[in-house]
Design a protein around this motif. Structure first.
Motif, PDB file in Angstrom:
ATOM      1  N   GLY A 115      71.160  44.935  39.447  1.00 13.94           N
ATOM      2  CA  GLY A 115      70.490  44.597  38.201  1.00 13.94           C
ATOM      3  C   GLY A 115      70.988  45.374  37.001  1.00 13.94           C
ATOM      4  O   GLY A 115      72.000  46.074  37.052  1.00 13.94           O
ATOM      5  N   ALA A 116      70.218  45.256  35.904  1.00 17.14           N
ATOM      6  CA  ALA A 116      70.605  45.892  34.653  1.00 17.14           C
ATOM      7  C   ALA A 116      69.985  47.277  34.518  1.00 17.14           C
ATOM      8  O   ALA A 116      68.855  47.499  34.914  1.00 17.14           O
ATOM      9  CB  ALA A 116      70.161  45.007  33.477  1.00 17.14           C
ATOM     10  N   THR A 117      70.749  48.216  33.949  1.00 22.22           N
ATOM     11  CA  THR A 117      70.237  49.567  33.680  1.00 22.22           C
ATOM     12  C   THR A 117      70.607  49.969  32.253  1.00 22.22           C
ATOM     13  O   THR A 117      71.459  49.336  31.616  1.00 22.22           O
ATOM     14  CB  THR A 117      70.835  50.597  34.663  1.00 22.22           C
ATOM     15  N   ASP A 118      69.970  51.027  31.761  1.00 19.39           N
ATOM     16  CA  ASP A 118      70.225  51.531  30.403  1.00 19.39           C
ATOM     17  C   ASP A 118      70.128  50.414  29.369  1.00 19.39           C
ATOM     18  O   ASP A 118      71.003  50.250  28.506  1.00 19.39           O
ATOM     19  CB  ASP A 118      71.618  52.185  30.315  1.00 19.39           C
ATOM     20  N   LEU A 119      69.065  49.653  29.460  1.00 20.01           N
ATOM     21  CA  LEU A 119      68.898  48.491  28.580  1.00 20.01           C
ATOM     22  C   LEU A 119      68.468  48.904  27.178  1.00 20.01           C
ATOM     23  O   LEU A 119      67.657  49.809  26.997  1.00 20.01           O
ATOM     24  CB  LEU A 119      67.856  47.545  29.168  1.00 20.01           C
ATOM     25  N   LYS A 120      69.003  48.202  26.186  1.00 18.23           N
ATOM     26  CA  LYS A 120      68.627  48.433  24.799  1.00 18.23           C
ATOM     27  C   LYS A 120      68.486  47.089  24.077  1.00 18.23           C
ATOM     28  O   LYS A 120      69.291  46.181  24.274  1.00 18.23           O
ATOM     29  CB  LYS A 120      69.666  49.301  24.092  1.00 18.23           C
ATOM     30  N   LEU A 121      67.457  47.005  23.260  1.00 21.94           N
ATOM     31  CA  LEU A 121      67.205  45.803  22.454  1.00 21.94           C
ATOM     32  C   LEU A 121      67.025  46.248  21.014  1.00 21.94           C
ATOM     33  O   LEU A 121      66.130  47.044  20.709  1.00 21.94           O
ATOM     34  CB  LEU A 121      65.950  45.089  22.952  1.00 21.94           C
ATOM     35  N   GLU A 122      67.863  45.748  20.117  1.00 24.05           N
ATOM     36  CA  GLU A 122      67.806  46.145  18.715  1.00 24.05           C
ATOM     37  C   GLU A 122      67.853  44.931  17.803  1.00 24.05           C
ATOM     38  O   GLU A 122      68.553  43.954  18.093  1.00 24.05           O
ATOM     39  CB  GLU A 122      68.969  47.083  18.379  1.00 24.05           C
ATOM     40  N   LYS A 123      67.116  45.024  16.692  1.00 22.36           N
ATOM     41  CA  LYS A 123      67.141  43.966  15.683  1.00 22.36           C
ATOM     42  C   LYS A 123      68.065  44.372  14.546  1.00 22.36           C
ATOM     43  O   LYS A 123      67.995  45.488  14.051  1.00 22.36           O
ATOM     44  CB  LYS A 123      65.736  43.701  15.153  1.00 22.36           C
ATOM     45  N   THR A 124      68.935  43.456  14.157  1.00 20.42           N
ATOM     46  CA  THR A 124      69.826  43.693  13.031  1.00 20.42           C
ATOM     47  C   THR A 124      69.457  42.736  11.896  1.00 20.42           C
ATOM     48  O   THR A 124      68.486  41.990  11.998  1.00 20.42           O
ATOM     49  CB  THR A 124      71.299  43.471  13.437  1.00 20.42           C
ATOM     50  N   ASP A 125      70.231  42.752  10.840  1.00 19.45           N
ATOM     51  CA  ASP A 125      69.944  41.875   9.698  1.00 19.45           C
ATOM     52  C   ASP A 125      70.097  40.397  10.030  1.00 19.45           C
ATOM     53  O   ASP A 125      69.458  39.551   9.413  1.00 19.45           O
ATOM     54  CB  ASP A 125      70.872  42.212   8.526  1.00 19.45           C
ATOM     55  N   LYS A 126      70.930  40.101  11.015  1.00 26.34           N
ATOM     56  CA  LYS A 126      71.231  38.701  11.306  1.00 26.34           C
ATOM     57  C   LYS A 126      70.885  38.259  12.724  1.00 26.34           C
ATOM     58  O   LYS A 126      71.081  37.096  13.075  1.00 26.34           O
ATOM     59  CB  LYS A 126      72.713  38.421  11.043  1.00 26.34           C
ATOM     60  N   GLY A 127      70.382  39.162  13.535  1.00 26.36           N
ATOM     61  CA  GLY A 127      70.071  38.752  14.899  1.00 26.36           C
ATOM     62  C   GLY A 127      69.608  39.891  15.775  1.00 26.36           C
ATOM     63  O   GLY A 127      69.075  40.886  15.303  1.00 26.36           O
ATOM     64  N   VAL A 128      69.858  39.730  17.076  1.00 26.17           N
ATOM     65  CA  VAL A 128      69.413  40.685  18.077  1.00 26.17           C
ATOM     66  C   VAL A 128      70.605  41.183  18.878  1.00 26.17           C
ATOM     67  O   VAL A 128      71.445  40.385  19.319  1.00 26.17           O
ATOM     68  CB  VAL A 128      68.386  40.023  19.030  1.00 26.17           C
ATOM     69  N   GLN A 129      70.673  42.482  19.070  1.00 21.88           N
ATOM     70  CA  GLN A 129      71.747  43.089  19.845  1.00 21.88           C
ATOM     71  C   GLN A 129      71.178  43.604  21.166  1.00 21.88           C
ATOM     72  O   GLN A 129      70.216  44.371  21.183  1.00 21.88           O
ATOM     73  CB  GLN A 129      72.378  44.256  19.077  1.00 21.88           C
ATOM     74  N   VAL A 130      71.776  43.167  22.266  1.00 21.76           N
ATOM     75  CA  VAL A 130      71.360  43.604  23.605  1.00 21.76           C
ATOM     76  C   VAL A 130      72.521  44.362  24.239  1.00 21.76           C
ATOM     77  O   VAL A 130      73.672  43.917  24.163  1.00 21.76           O
ATOM     78  CB  VAL A 130      70.986  42.397  24.492  1.00 21.76           C
ATOM     79  N   SER A 131      72.223  45.500  24.868  1.00 19.18           N
ATOM     80  CA  SER A 131      73.275  46.256  25.540  1.00 19.18           C
ATOM     81  C   SER A 131      72.782  46.753  26.891  1.00 19.18           C
ATOM     82  O   SER A 131      71.577  46.861  27.128  1.00 19.18           O
ATOM     83  CB  SER A 131      73.744  47.429  24.676  1.00 19.18           C
ATOM     84  N   TRP A 132      73.725  47.069  27.784  1.00 24.34           N
ATOM     85  CA  TRP A 132      73.408  47.480  29.155  1.00 24.34           C
ATOM     86  C   TRP A 132      74.535  48.329  29.719  1.00 24.34           C
ATOM     87  O   TRP A 132      75.648  48.363  29.174  1.00 24.34           O
ATOM     88  CB  TRP A 132      73.199  46.250  30.042  1.00 24.34           C
ATOM     89  N   ASN A 133      74.270  48.999  30.850  1.00 21.61           N
ATOM     90  CA  ASN A 133      75.277  49.772  31.553  1.00 21.61           C
ATOM     91  C   ASN A 133      76.227  48.813  32.264  1.00 21.61           C
ATOM     92  O   ASN A 133      75.786  47.854  32.900  1.00 21.61           O
ATOM     93  CB  ASN A 133      74.596  50.699  32.568  1.00 21.61           C
ATOM     94  N   THR A 134      77.506  49.058  32.205  1.00 27.43           N
ATOM     95  CA  THR A 134      78.499  48.125  32.766  1.00 27.43           C
ATOM     96  C   THR A 134      78.795  48.369  34.247  1.00 27.43           C
ATOM     97  O   THR A 134      79.659  47.691  34.816  1.00 27.43           O
ATOM     98  CB  THR A 134      79.819  48.219  31.976  1.00 27.43           C
ATOM     99  N   GLU A 135      78.119  49.312  34.887  1.00 28.87           N
ATOM    100  CA  GLU A 135      78.371  49.556  36.307  1.00 28.87           C
ATOM    101  C   GLU A 135      78.024  48.321  37.130  1.00 28.87           C
ATOM    102  O   GLU A 135      76.998  47.685  36.902  1.00 28.87           O
ATOM    103  CB  GLU A 135      77.542  50.746  36.788  1.00 28.87           C
ATOM    104  N   GLY A 136      78.869  47.982  38.074  1.00 28.25           N
ATOM    105  CA  GLY A 136      78.661  46.792  38.886  1.00 28.25           C
ATOM    106  C   GLY A 136      79.888  45.902  38.852  1.00 28.25           C
ATOM    107  O   GLY A 136      80.941  46.286  38.319  1.00 28.25           O
ATOM    108  N   ARG A 137      79.777  44.720  39.401  1.00 24.71           N
ATOM    109  CA  ARG A 137      80.907  43.796  39.443  1.00 24.71           C
ATOM    110  C   ARG A 137      81.229  43.324  38.026  1.00 24.71           C
ATOM    111  O   ARG A 137      80.372  42.759  37.347  1.00 24.71           O
ATOM    112  CB  ARG A 137      80.559  42.619  40.345  1.00 24.71           C
ATOM    113  N   TYR A 138      82.447  43.561  37.588  1.00 25.17           N
ATOM    114  CA  TYR A 138      82.803  43.372  36.184  1.00 25.17           C
ATOM    115  C   TYR A 138      82.647  41.935  35.690  1.00 25.17           C
ATOM    116  O   TYR A 138      82.345  41.679  34.531  1.00 25.17           O
ATOM    117  CB  TYR A 138      84.252  43.835  35.950  1.00 25.17           C
ATOM    118  N   ASP A 139      82.861  40.949  36.600  1.00 30.86           N
ATOM    119  CA  ASP A 139      82.869  39.558  36.142  1.00 30.86           C
ATOM    120  C   ASP A 139      81.527  38.838  36.304  1.00 30.86           C
ATOM    121  O   ASP A 139      81.440  37.619  36.136  1.00 30.86           O
ATOM    122  CB  ASP A 139      83.967  38.761  36.848  1.00 30.86           C
ATOM    123  N   ASP A 140      80.464  39.592  36.651  1.00 33.01           N
ATOM    124  CA  ASP A 140      79.137  38.962  36.697  1.00 33.01           C
ATOM    125  C   ASP A 140      78.779  38.427  35.321  1.00 33.01           C
ATOM    126  O   ASP A 140      79.062  39.058  34.295  1.00 33.01           O
ATOM    127  CB  ASP A 140      78.068  39.982  37.119  1.00 33.01           C
TER     128      ASP A 140
END
Length: 274
Positions: A115-140
């Motif tokens: 699953g996802a770890t180190d999740l972040k949800l941020e609002k910008t002027d034009k939308g929403v930015q989502v980020s996560w830890n990249t550990e795991g199978r790269y092409d998921d």
């Protein structure tokens, strides 16, 4: 008329009195028809639970058709059934008639993929930015869902990005979506589509949306308050014109009674601002 295709003790199919028998997805089903009579509190509560659940399920049907597809395979259930069951059982809060969705407990997928770890949800002027830890199978593949409760709609990104990207931007600056409540989720799906991870709740932006019941209560309160303001102004004006004494007339007594009824109703009516 019901038919027993396999003999007198076989499977029934059709109508028998107030019962209807049929086969659904390979299962034999029986349900009642006709007027069930006055519903109990438990029945009313169950109806509202289903109503609240279905409003959400309807808005996210594009996402769940993929996220629950693997779990539904080989069973008599479909993605819609699974989403409805999980949300109704695990993600509702409050008591009838004030039931609503607890978005932090909504489950949108179940699987064995990392699953996802180190999740972040941020609002910008034009939308929403989502980020996560990249550990795991790269092409998921990354699946992201943004619920917009006020609109009863959702933004579904089935192939939002790849796991190794670590981030995804969703543009939302149009139509006011960015300034309204948003509930966000994420899950990962393998490149071959044969595995999926458990979904994760990313969080809320712009605060929680009001429940349907609260909106209805505020509307009713506003309507009663509007009428009270008119009656109060007329009542006080007539009292003032008669030096603070009640006017000796049937019309005034009717006005005074309505004034008192509305005043008492506002004191106990839910939906008051603040």
């Amino acid at each position: 008329m019901a038919k027993a295709a396999n003999g007198p003790l076989g499977t029934l199919n059709g109508k028998l009195h107030n019962l209807v028998f049929y086969v659904l997805n390979g299962q034999h089903v029986c349900r009642t028809i006709g007027d069930p009579g006055k519903p109990s509190i438990n029945q009313l509560a169950n109806r509202q639970e289903m109503s609240v659940t279905m409003r959400l399920v309807k808005s996210i049907r594009e996402f769940i058709s993929v996220s629950f597809d693997l779990e539904a395979q080989g069973t008599v259930k479909n993605a819609h059934n699974l989403a409805t069951s999980y949300i109704k059982k695990k993600a509702l809060k409050g008591q009838y008639p004030n039931l609503s969705v607890d978005y932090s407990k909504v489950e949108l997928s179940h699987g064995t993929l990392e699953g996802a770890t180190d999740l972040k949800l941020e609002k910008t002027d034009k939308g929403v930015q989502v980020s996560w830890n990249t550990e795991g199978r790269y092409d998921d593949m990354v699946m992201i869902l943004l619920c917009h409760p006020l609109r009863r709609k959702a933004t579904s990104l089935i192939n939002a990005s790849r796991r190794d990207a670590g981030t995804c931007f969703i543009e939302l600056h149009h139509d006011g979506f960015l300034d309204e409540p948003i509930e966000a989720y994420i899950c990962f799906r393998s490149a071959d589509g044969k595995e999926i991870s458990d979904s994760a709740y990313l969080g809320n932006l712009n605060g929680e949306a009001e429940t349907e019941e609260r909106i209805s209560q505020k509307k009713k309160y506003a309507e009663v308050k509007k009428r009270f303001d008119i009656v109060e102004a007329d009542y006080l004006q007539q009292m003032k014109g008669n030096r603070g004494n009640p006017v000796d007339s049937k019309a005034f007594r009717t006005l005074e009674k309505e004034y008192q009824v509305l005043k008492n109703k506002l004191e106990h009516l839910p939906g008051k601002p603040g």
